[in-house]
Design a protein around this motif. Structure first.
Motif, short mmCIF file in Angstrom:
data_model
loop_
_atom_site.label_atom_id
_atom_site.label_comp_id
_atom_site.label_asym_id
_atom_site.label_seq_id
_atom_site.Cartn_x
_atom_site.Cartn_y
_atom_site.Cartn_z
N THR A 1 0.82 -1.17 -0.02
CA THR A 1 0.12 0.01 -0.14
C THR A 1 0.92 1.08 -0.09
OG1 THR A 1 -1.75 1.21 1.28
CG2 THR A 1 0.00 -0.16 2.56
N GLN A 2 0.41 2.25 -0.66
CA GLN A 2 0.92 3.56 -0.44
C GLN A 2 0.15 4.76 0.10
OE1 GLN A 2 1.59 3.16 -4.80
NE2 GLN A 2 3.76 3.91 -4.68
N TYR A 3 -0.99 4.57 0.09
CA TYR A 3 -1.90 5.57 0.73
C TYR A 3 -1.35 6.03 2.02
CZ TYR A 3 -5.84 8.04 2.84
OH TYR A 3 -6.32 8.98 3.64
N ALA A 4 -1.37 7.56 2.00
CA ALA A 4 -0.17 7.45 3.16
C ALA A 4 -1.17 7.29 4.73
CB ALA A 4 -0.24 9.30 3.40
N GLY A 5 -2.37 7.19 4.67
CA GLY A 5 -3.04 6.80 6.05
C GLY A 5 -2.53 5.40 6.29
N ASN A 6 -2.19 4.48 5.25
CA ASN A 6 -1.72 3.21 5.57
C ASN A 6 -0.27 2.95 5.75
OD1 ASN A 6 -4.54 2.28 5.24
ND2 ASN A 6 -4.23 2.03 3.05
N SER A 7 0.51 4.12 5.12
CA SER A 7 1.88 3.89 4.90
C SER A 7 2.62 4.65 5.71
CB SER A 7 2.27 4.10 3.48
OG SER A 7 2.11 5.21 2.92
N VAL A 8 2.34 6.14 5.92
CA VAL A 8 3.41 6.93 6.70
C VAL A 8 2.67 6.44 8.10
CG1 VAL A 8 3.21 9.36 7.56
CG2 VAL A 8 2.74 8.88 5.24
N GLY A 9 3.77 5.49 8.68
CA GLY A 9 3.75 5.04 9.92
C GLY A 9 3.37 5.99 11.11
N PHE A 10 3.84 7.23 11.26
CA PHE A 10 3.79 7.91 12.23
C PHE A 10 2.30 8.67 12.22
CE2 PHE A 10 8.19 8.00 11.08
CZ PHE A 10 8.54 7.22 12.08
N LYS A 11 1.31 8.19 11.19
CA LYS A 11 0.14 8.91 11.45
C LYS A 11 -0.64 7.75 12.11
CE LYS A 11 -2.49 11.95 8.89
NZ LYS A 11 -2.21 13.13 9.87
N LYS A 12 -1.51 7.27 11.30
CA LYS A 12 -2.81 6.46 12.12
C LYS A 12 -2.18 5.17 13.15
CE LYS A 12 -5.74 9.40 12.23
NZ LYS A 12 -5.89 10.24 11.12
N LEU A 13 -0.86 4.78 12.46
CA LEU A 13 -0.40 3.58 12.85
C LEU A 13 0.33 3.79 14.33
CD1 LEU A 13 0.83 2.25 9.47
CD2 LEU A 13 -1.47 1.95 10.31
N ALA A 14 1.28 4.61 14.16
CA ALA A 14 1.80 4.97 15.57
C ALA A 14 0.99 5.53 16.52
CB ALA A 14 2.86 6.00 15.40
N PHE A 15 -0.32 6.28 16.11
CA PHE A 15 -1.10 6.46 16.90
C PHE A 15 -1.81 5.41 17.72
CE2 PHE A 15 -5.87 8.32 17.11
CZ PHE A 15 -5.54 8.85 18.21
N ARG A 16 -2.16 4.40 17.12
CA ARG A 16 -2.36 3.21 17.79
C ARG A 16 -1.71 2.68 19.06
NH1 ARG A 16 -3.95 2.66 12.59
NH2 ARG A 16 -6.39 1.97 12.09
N LEU A 17 -0.51 2.59 18.40
CA LEU A 17 0.69 2.22 19.75
C LEU A 17 0.36 3.29 20.79
CD1 LEU A 17 3.67 1.06 17.77
CD2 LEU A 17 2.19 -0.40 18.86
N ALA A 18 0.36 4.73 20.41
CA ALA A 18 0.48 5.68 21.39
C ALA A 18 -0.91 5.76 22.39
CB ALA A 18 0.35 7.32 20.86
N ILE A 19 -1.93 5.12 21.83
CA ILE A 19 -3.15 5.00 22.83
C ILE A 19 -2.86 4.07 23.91
CG2 ILE A 19 -5.67 4.18 22.56
CD1 ILE A 19 -5.85 5.49 19.89
N ARG A 20 -2.23 3.03 23.39
CA ARG A 20 -1.85 1.99 24.49
C ARG A 20 -0.82 2.44 25.26
NH1 ARG A 20 -3.43 -3.31 23.67
NH2 ARG A 20 -2.15 -4.24 25.39
N LYS A 21 0.14 3.26 24.90
CA LYS A 21 1.12 3.67 25.81
C LYS A 21 0.39 4.75 26.98
CE LYS A 21 5.59 6.20 25.39
NZ LYS A 21 6.25 5.46 26.41
N ALA A 22 -0.39 5.79 26.37
CA ALA A 22 -1.13 6.53 27.16
C ALA A 22 -1.81 6.11 28.00
CB ALA A 22 -2.07 7.40 26.31
N SER A 23 -2.58 4.79 27.71
CA SER A 23 -3.58 4.11 28.66
C SER A 23 -2.60 3.75 29.74
CB SER A 23 -4.36 3.02 27.95
OG SER A 23 -4.98 2.24 28.76
N SER A 24 -1.34 3.03 29.74
CA SER A 24 -0.72 2.39 30.66
C SER A 24 0.02 3.72 31.46
CB SER A 24 0.41 1.59 30.19
OG SER A 24 1.24 1.95 29.50
N GLU A 25 0.01 4.81 31.08
CA GLU A 25 0.75 5.83 31.92
C GLU A 25 -0.22 7.09 32.10
OE1 GLU A 25 4.85 5.57 28.98
OE2 GLU A 25 3.91 7.09 29.01
N GLY A 26 -1.24 6.97 31.84
CA GLY A 26 -2.29 7.85 32.38
C GLY A 26 -2.58 9.28 31.63
N TRP A 27 -2.31 9.34 30.60
CA TRP A 27 -2.52 10.50 29.70
C TRP A 27 -3.19 10.08 28.40
CZ3 TRP A 27 0.21 10.70 24.75
CH2 TRP A 27 0.94 9.59 24.76
N LEU A 28 -3.66 10.89 27.81
CA LEU A 28 -4.63 10.51 26.52
C LEU A 28 -3.80 10.74 25.30
CD1 LEU A 28 -7.54 12.49 28.26
CD2 LEU A 28 -7.20 10.14 28.09
#
Ligand code: SPV
Ligand code: MN
Length: 629
Positions: free
Chosen positions: A221-248
């Motif tokens: 895939t090339q569509y940026a929402g699927n390929s630019v990892g720091f967009k919605k993909l890293a966001f998913r990991l950040a949601i997890r990290k935030a959840s375990s550390e108490g931020w949003l």
């Protein structure tokens, strides 16, 4: 020298080898060595974010053919994604979960081992004869409590170029961070490309998120929402990290809104894709910090937020000089912009809803295009894709907020939630309390599906806090985290619900024009400072007519009619009851860890609606509630 660095030596120029050696973190070298080996990359280019490296990436994006320099204005290029790669792919985006773990039923997940085998299999040898580009970014301002470091390996110069426009550089931070620093990892390959440099194996498109290893895989895939990892993909990991550390970590715009005497108040706003988030963030006369992803932390008992990104990957459809003056100016002047999936004719870019007639032929995501061209299913192909976009750095906008890179973020006065709701919620309302806002506007957010994801349009569905596509923890836990976050704050932002898409009862007409949102925002700004009153209704506090009348005149120079106000702010009891019913049922059926308060708050809202119905009937003008006060 560590063994990974040693293994990398043969694929690196001396300069690039030195760049990697300067990073004293064997985990960085290990990831690059193992993944370049898996993908069989012929060469590796390490981008240090120097002006020279950044210029090289830009040049390669065009030289490789992934972007075309066919637009007349200097700095403008265009990229086309494949016909089957025009949006985020929900179906093929999955969480890898170890045996015995399940996320909420509504989330797309699969067995971790199986998923890893599949996706790593698809990535094997994917970069043969190609260069693997190594990128380092800083999510959030540099060296702040918010910062998350990210490393992406990709074989796409277009993806890499997009990252320069959309993210803050991270190489120097990796150099400074030392051996123990944590970072998230993305491995992406566009896969096999055709002669137009478009990914062809779309049936083998996979986007898998392995949170156990903080790693994202994206392939074919090339569509940026699927390929630019720091967009919605890293966001998913950040949601997890935030959840375990108490931020949003939130799918939210950030903006500054001016009140009387130059006062500025900061707002965050969550909207699902294609529901007005970017155009809200860009309202003329206000300031923009971000249009997509925010991290929010409790700092000294206030909610402070930063933009994770430093650029905009925005929908271009309907951008016209009247509704989006600021970005229109940027898009029609020289400067670094990547357009995607627009129509090009004689060196000029065109898109749907730009406010002028489009040419009858040109070049678009299907190649040579002419009016009446049909796809394989005999559907007419539009001149440009509805999800056509532009990528541009925020600093290109004249109203970018000076606090964009403040390591402490900005203090939020208000948070808004808005979906595409034709039937129930009024255009703007204030919650009774933090809990009520989180539950009734955030967790209950419903929206009709749009073109921003592949699939059918116009189907109403739950989009909890606008992160339904990205949530990576059980859904109930997310509601709980949000409730908890606000309860601990001494200075709680006020929560508002907005709805730009309300339609006339029984009729398909929208009740508001896109500009009206500016009035709602100004009203919210006054509300957070307690400078206007409001009317208490069963679903929240709504504006008084007189205040809106003044604001419509001030902000838009429009005469606001009482009749319009009554239509827009009528409380529609049946639609609201049906909404509560749908939301409650969704959580009961799909989410086994919903906090009980949520059902309590929805129950109370139902009771208020029923009581009002008893007194005033099914469609209740706000005047009735005003008289009660
Ligand atoms: C969205 O769809 O919410 C976007 C664009 O912001 S994407 O990068 O596709 O996620
Ligand atoms: Mn988004």
């Amino acid at each position: 020298m560590n063994p990974y660095l040693e293994a990398l030596q043969s694929k690196l120029s001396l300069k690039d080898f030195q760049k990697l050696s300067a990073i004293d973190n064997p985990n960085v070298h290990e990831f690059i060595a193992k993944e370049s080996d898996l993908c069989h990359a012929e060469k590796i280019f390490v981008c240090s974010d120097s002006a020279e490296d950044v210029a090289y990436v830009r040049k390669q994006a065009v030289a490789s053919g992934e972007e075309q320099a066919i637009l007349t204005l200097p700095g403008h290029t265009v990229h086309f994604d494949g016909e089957n790669d025009q949006g985020r792919d929900r179906q093929n985006t999955k969480y890898l979960v170890p045996k015995g773990v399940t996320l909420s039923k509504a989330l797309n997940q699969m067995d971790r081992q199986e998923g890893l085998t599949e996706v790593r299999g698809l990535l094997r040898d994917s970069m043969m004869g190609k260069t693997m580009i190594v990128r380092f970014v800083s999510l959030g301002p540099a060296t702040s409590v918010f910062t998350i470091l990210g490393l992406q390996c990709t074989d796409s110069w277009y993806v890499s170029h997009s990252e320069d426009l959309l993210y803050r550089p991270g190489y120097e931070q990796f150099v400074k961070a030392g051996p123990k620093s944590d970072f998230l990892r993305v491995l992406h390959s566009a896969g096999k490309l055709n002669e137009d440099m478009v990914s062809v194996d779309y049936d083998k498109k996979r986007i898998y998120i392995d949170h156990m290893d903080n790693t994202i895989y994206s392939v074919n895939t090339q569509y940026a929402g699927n390929s630019v990892g720091f967009k919605k993909l890293a966001f998913r990991l950040a949601i997890r990290k935030a959840s375990s550390e108490g931020w949003l970590a939130e799918h939210m715009l950030l903006m500054g809104v001016f009140g009387p005497n130059g006062r500025k108040s900061y707002f965050a706003g969550a909207f699902p894709s294609a529901c007005g988030k970017t155009s809200t963030a860009m309202l003329p006369g206000e300031t923009i910090l971000g249009d997509d992803i925010a991290y929010i932390r409790d700092i000294d008992s206030a909610a402070r937020a930063v933009n994770v990104e430093s650029g905009i990957f925005g929908i271009i459809t309907d951008v016209n000089p009247k509704d989006d003056a600021l970005i229109w100016k940027v898009l029609t002047n020289p400067g670094e912009i990547i357009f995607s999936n627009i129509l090009v004719k004689d060196g000029k870019p065109y898109w749907l809803g730009m406010g002028k007639e489009l040419p009858k032929e040109g070049c678009n995501y299907t190649g040579t295009w002419y009016e009446g061209k049909k796809d394989e299913e005999s559907n007419e192909i539009p001149a440009a894709h509805k999800n056509a976009r532009y990528a541009v750095a925020l600093k290109a906008l004249e109203n970018v907020d000076p606090e964009l890179d403040n390591p402490n973020g900005v203090e939020l006065s208000g948070i808004m939630y808005g979906g595409r709701d034709a039937k129930a919620y009024v255009p703007v309302q204030q919650s009774y309390s933090w809990d009520h806002g989180i539950v009734a506007y955030g967790a209950s957010l419903e929206t009709e599906t749009t073109f921003a994801t592949i699939g059918k349009e116009g189907v109403p569905e739950i989009n909890m806090m606008s992160i339904q596509d990205f949530i990576s923890i059980p859904m109930g836990k997310n509601v709980h985290n949000n409730l908890d976050f606000g309860r601990k704050l001494k200075k709680q932002p006020i929560i508002f619900g907005v709805n730009y898409f309300l339609k006339e009862v029984g009729d398909g007409k929208y009740l508001n024009s896109p500009q009206d949102k500016h009035v709602w925002i100004k009203w919210m700004e006054l509300r957070v400072h307690n400078e206007v009153g409001a009317i208490k209704t069963p679903t929240g506090y709504v504006p008084k007519f007189e205040d809106l009348r003044k604001l419509f005149k001030q902000v838009l120079n429009k005469n606001y009619a009482k009749e319009d106000y009554n239509k827009q702010f009528t409380i529609r009891v049946p639609e609201n009851l049906a909404k509560i019913e749908r939301v409650s049922r969704f959580y009961q059926e799909n989410v086994n860890d919903t906090p009980l308060e949520m059902f309590g708050i929805l129950y109370m809202q139902r009771e208020r609606l029923l009581q009002a119905k008893e007194k005033y009937g099914e469609y209740i003008s706000p005047e009735n509630f005003e008289k009660e006060a």
